[in-house]
Write an enzyme that holds these catalytic residues in place. Structure first.
Site, PDB file in Angstrom:
ATOM      1  N   ARG A  23       0.829  -1.223   0.000  1.00  0.00           N
ATOM      2  CA  ARG A  23       0.000   0.000   0.000  1.00  0.00           C
ATOM      3  C   ARG A  23       0.858   1.266   0.000  1.00  0.00           C
ATOM      4  NH1 ARG A  23      -5.800  -0.914   1.380  1.00  0.00           N
ATOM      5  NH2 ARG A  23      -6.080  -2.684   0.042  1.00  0.00           N
ATOM      6  N   ARG A  27      -4.032   6.112   0.440  1.00  0.00           N
ATOM      7  CA  ARG A  27      -4.610   7.288   1.095  1.00  0.00           C
ATOM      8  C   ARG A  27      -3.713   8.012   2.077  1.00  0.00           C
ATOM      9  NH1 ARG A  27      -9.923   4.107   2.466  1.00  0.00           N
ATOM     10  NH2 ARG A  27      -8.227   2.653   2.726  1.00  0.00           N
ATOM     11  N   ARG A  36      -7.560  10.704  -6.296  1.00  0.00           N
ATOM     12  CA  ARG A  36      -8.740   9.916  -5.947  1.00  0.00           C
ATOM     13  C   ARG A  36      -9.985  10.798  -6.004  1.00  0.00           C
ATOM     14  NH1 ARG A  36     -12.591   7.469  -4.840  1.00  0.00           N
ATOM     15  NH2 ARG A  36     -12.915   5.823  -3.311  1.00  0.00           N
ATOM     16  N   ASP A  73      -6.467  -3.425  -7.951  1.00  0.00           N
ATOM     17  CA  ASP A  73      -7.020  -4.072  -6.760  1.00  0.00           C
ATOM     18  C   ASP A  73      -7.252  -5.542  -7.057  1.00  0.00           C
ATOM     19  OD1 ASP A  73      -8.121  -3.132  -3.984  1.00  0.00           O
ATOM     20  OD2 ASP A  73      -9.428  -4.745  -4.684  1.00  0.00           O
ATOM     21  N   TYR A 149     -14.546 -12.409  -0.634  1.00  0.00           N
ATOM     22  CA  TYR A 149     -15.304 -11.204  -1.008  1.00  0.00           C
ATOM     23  C   TYR A 149     -16.480 -11.559  -1.921  1.00  0.00           C
ATOM     24  CZ  TYR A 149     -11.523  -8.518   1.045  1.00  0.00           C
ATOM     25  OH  TYR A 149     -10.614  -7.998   1.926  1.00  0.00           O
TER      26      TYR A 149
HETATM   27  O1  CP3 Z   1       0.104   0.415  -3.304  1.00  0.00           O
HETATM   28  C1  CP3 Z   1      -0.406  -0.709  -3.402  1.00  0.00           C
HETATM   29  O2  CP3 Z   1      -0.335  -1.575  -2.509  1.00  0.00           O
HETATM   30  C2  CP3 Z   1      -1.036  -1.098  -4.732  1.00  0.00           C
HETATM   31  C3  CP3 Z   1      -2.419  -1.170  -4.856  1.00  0.00           C
HETATM   32  C4  CP3 Z   1      -3.288  -2.140  -4.055  1.00  0.00           C
HETATM   33  C5  CP3 Z   1      -4.565  -1.757  -3.597  1.00  0.00           C
HETATM   34  N1  CP3 Z   1      -5.177  -2.869  -3.091  1.00  0.00           N
HETATM   35  C6  CP3 Z   1      -5.129  -0.409  -3.698  1.00  0.00           C
HETATM   36  C7  CP3 Z   1      -6.279  -0.027  -2.870  1.00  0.00           C
HETATM   37  C8  CP3 Z   1      -3.115  -3.492  -3.732  1.00  0.00           C
HETATM   38  C9  CP3 Z   1      -1.892  -4.369  -3.932  1.00  0.00           C
HETATM   39  C10 CP3 Z   1      -4.333  -3.949  -3.138  1.00  0.00           C
HETATM   40  C11 CP3 Z   1      -4.575  -5.331  -2.714  1.00  0.00           C
HETATM   41  C12 CP3 Z   1      -5.797  -5.657  -1.969  1.00  0.00           C
HETATM   42  N2  CP3 Z   1      -7.052  -5.177  -2.153  1.00  0.00           N
HETATM   43  C13 CP3 Z   1      -5.862  -6.643  -0.956  1.00  0.00           C
HETATM   44  C14 CP3 Z   1      -4.724  -7.520  -0.511  1.00  0.00           C
HETATM   45  C15 CP3 Z   1      -3.748  -6.788   0.342  1.00  0.00           C
HETATM   46  C16 CP3 Z   1      -4.265  -6.371   1.654  1.00  0.00           C
HETATM   47  O3  CP3 Z   1      -4.327  -5.136   1.880  1.00  0.00           O
HETATM   48  O4  CP3 Z   1      -4.585  -7.231   2.459  1.00  0.00           O
HETATM   49  C17 CP3 Z   1      -7.197  -6.697  -0.485  1.00  0.00           C
HETATM   50  C18 CP3 Z   1      -7.728  -7.579   0.605  1.00  0.00           C
HETATM   51  C19 CP3 Z   1      -7.944  -5.761  -1.267  1.00  0.00           C
HETATM   52  C20 CP3 Z   1      -9.412  -5.510  -1.198  1.00  0.00           C
HETATM   53  C21 CP3 Z   1      -9.720  -4.116  -0.832  1.00  0.00           C
HETATM   54  N3  CP3 Z   1      -9.428  -3.017  -1.623  1.00  0.00           N
HETATM   55  C22 CP3 Z   1     -10.339  -3.650   0.345  1.00  0.00           C
HETATM   56  C23 CP3 Z   1     -10.817  -4.534   1.486  1.00  0.00           C
HETATM   57  C24 CP3 Z   1     -10.408  -2.257   0.241  1.00  0.00           C
HETATM   58  C25 CP3 Z   1     -11.075  -1.301   1.193  1.00  0.00           C
HETATM   59  C26 CP3 Z   1     -10.260  -1.168   2.419  1.00  0.00           C
HETATM   60  C27 CP3 Z   1     -10.010   0.259   2.743  1.00  0.00           C
HETATM   61  O5  CP3 Z   1      -8.908   0.488   3.299  1.00  0.00           O
HETATM   62  O6  CP3 Z   1     -10.854   1.090   2.448  1.00  0.00           O
HETATM   63  C28 CP3 Z   1      -9.810  -1.877  -0.972  1.00  0.00           C
HETATM   64  C29 CP3 Z   1      -9.665  -0.492  -1.483  1.00  0.00           C
HETATM   65  C30 CP3 Z   1      -8.303  -0.048  -1.885  1.00  0.00           C
HETATM   66  N4  CP3 Z   1      -7.409  -0.769  -2.636  1.00  0.00           N
HETATM   67  C31 CP3 Z   1      -7.727   1.237  -1.621  1.00  0.00           C
HETATM   68  C32 CP3 Z   1      -6.473   1.260  -2.247  1.00  0.00           C
HETATM   69  C33 CP3 Z   1      -5.503   2.409  -2.319  1.00  0.00           C
HETATM   70  C34 CP3 Z   1      -8.430   2.389  -0.890  1.00  0.00           C
HETATM   71  C35 CP3 Z   1      -9.561   2.821  -1.732  1.00  0.00           C
HETATM   72  C36 CP3 Z   1      -9.793   4.304  -1.843  1.00  0.00           C
HETATM   73  O7  CP3 Z   1      -8.905   5.051  -2.322  1.00  0.00           O
HETATM   74  O8  CP3 Z   1     -10.901   4.696  -1.502  1.00  0.00           O
END
Ligand code: CP3
Length: 344
Positions: A23, A27, A36, A73, A149
């Site tokens: 990550r 954010r 965003r 994602d 999911y």
């Molecule tokens: O910088 C990075 O890591 C690259 C991008 C990346 C994202 N998600 C962007 C993201 C990667 C590698 C992921 C993987 C991901 N997504 C996982 C596995 C890794 C982990 O964190 O356990 C999982 C379980 C997801 C599913 C997911 N995506 C969830 C549960 C959420 C919401 C959680 C939250 O914090 O709101 C997301 C959204 C998400 N994916 C965001 C980002 C930057 C935030 C969304 C936003 O900007 O509103």
């Protein structure tokens, strides 16, 4: 030019460990929040190559890690298969849950490649802009984690719905894992064709899998993806990150064919050095809470990880994604500590 990250995945031990942070785009960065806000939702950002590429590169410009991870994602796969997926601000992902074998039969692997074309374009744009000494990581979710999911319809605390569904609909669940293995393998190979130089499989919720199902829900689907990718792209290293599996890590490493293993913070760096590093390169495992806290505690904890693991093939990372409240200055300081490791 040498690339510390790829060299480490090949089993070498360099002057300092390479690093990147899960990550690292997200954010906690004001420049991410700006992009965003301009996008029409999170998925729109993922599917707009110019913007997704800029967001991928933002942490590279700030922190100069040794690898960039594609901005996308894990839930683009169910979306590409035809499931309804949305991200509601502040509530995380929402999916129209798969409840019956008929829901499953409506998913269509034939549409994934075209649907995901913008993601491959992002990979191309990023690779063209990255310096040679910064590697590009492609990724996907592992079938079990993506299935949680798809069946729960979003995030869950207890995994009761997906686990009871998987147990009572064994054949349908096996079909679902097969579908995810097939589409994820093709997705990762297309990322490689577009320029990804290493891959990471995220099995974030592997901890919820009962020991009796670990082989069929985690190990076997992962092993089939790894074999499928290696059949066409044998040179591309694959990092497996199965969170919370503690004592099953050696089984996961030895029976999936992954090239390197991502570690959460339940295993101490010293334990990982003796039990896992002899098996393969390791990646991890500073708890993101230390990075959030910053200061002397962060420095101490980072040094502990560096001291324990820098003697062998090791990629510095966190134990999970950066917390969104983390001050970027803490990340800058951590990057500096790792970059200076071994020079003093
Ligand atoms: O910088 C990075 O890591 C690259 C991008 C990346 C994202 N998600 C962007 C993201 C990667 C590698 C992921 C993987 C991901 N997504 C996982 C596995 C890794 C982990 O964190 O356990 C999982 C379980 C997801 C599913 C997911 N995506 C969830 C549960 C959420 C919401 C959680 C939250 O914090 O709101 C997301 C959204 C998400 N994916 C965001 C980002 C930057 C935030 C969304 C936003 O900007 O509103």
């Amino acid at each position: 030019m040498t690339n510390l990250f790829l060299d480490t995945l090949a089993g070498k031990t360099g002057p300092r460990p390479p690093f990147w942070f899960m990550r690292q785009a997200g954010r906690f960065l004001p420049e991410y929040r700006e992009f965003r806000a301009q996008a029409d939702g999170f998925l729109d950002l993922c599917y707009t190559p110019e913007r997704a590429a800029r967001v991928t590169l933002q942490p590279i410009e700030r922190f100069r890690p040794d690898a960039a991870i594609l901005f996308s994602d894990i839930l683009v796969i169910p979306h590409a298969l035809g499931q309804n997926v949305s991200f509601v601000e502040g509530h995380g992902p929402k999916l129209e849950p798969i409840q019956t074998a008929a829901d499953l039969a409506r998913l269509d692997p034939g549409r994934t490649h075209d649907h995901l074309a913008p993601v491959f374009e992002t990979v191309r744009l990023v690779r063209a802009e990255l310096p040679d000494d910064v590697a590009l990581i492609g990724f996907a979710g592992s079938p079990w984690t993506v299935a949680t999911y798809m069946i729960e319809g979003g995030s869950t605390r207890d995994f009761n719905t997906v686990k009871s569904w998987a147990i009572t609909h064994r054949n349908a669940f096996a079909t679902m894992l097969d579908l995810l293995v097939e589409s994820t393998t093709a997705y990762l190979l297309a990322q490689v064709a577009a320029g990804a130089q290493a891959l990471q499989l995220f099995d974030t919720w592997a901890s919820a899998v009962p020991a009796a199902e670990f082989e069929s829900w985690v190990v076997s689907p992962t092993a089939r993806i790894v074999a499928g990718v290696k059949a066409k792209a044998p040179e591309i290293p694959i990092i497996g990150f199965a969170r919370g599996i503690g004592p099953r890590l050696p089984d996961y490493v030895c029976n999936t064919g992954i090239d390197a293993v991502g570690l959460d913070s339940a295993i101490s760096p010293a334990e990982a050095a003796t039990s896992l590093q002899p098996l393969c390169p390791v990646q991890g495992n500073l708890d993101p809470a230390y990075l959030l806290a910053g200061g002397a505690e962060m420095e101490r904890a980072a040094h502990e990880v560096l001291e324990a693991l820098s003697g062998g093939p090791f990629i510095f990372n966190l134990a999970h994604g950066i917390n969104k409240e983390t001050p970027p200055a803490h990340v800058e300081r951590l990057a500096e500590i790792i970059r200076n490791w071994g020079t003093t």
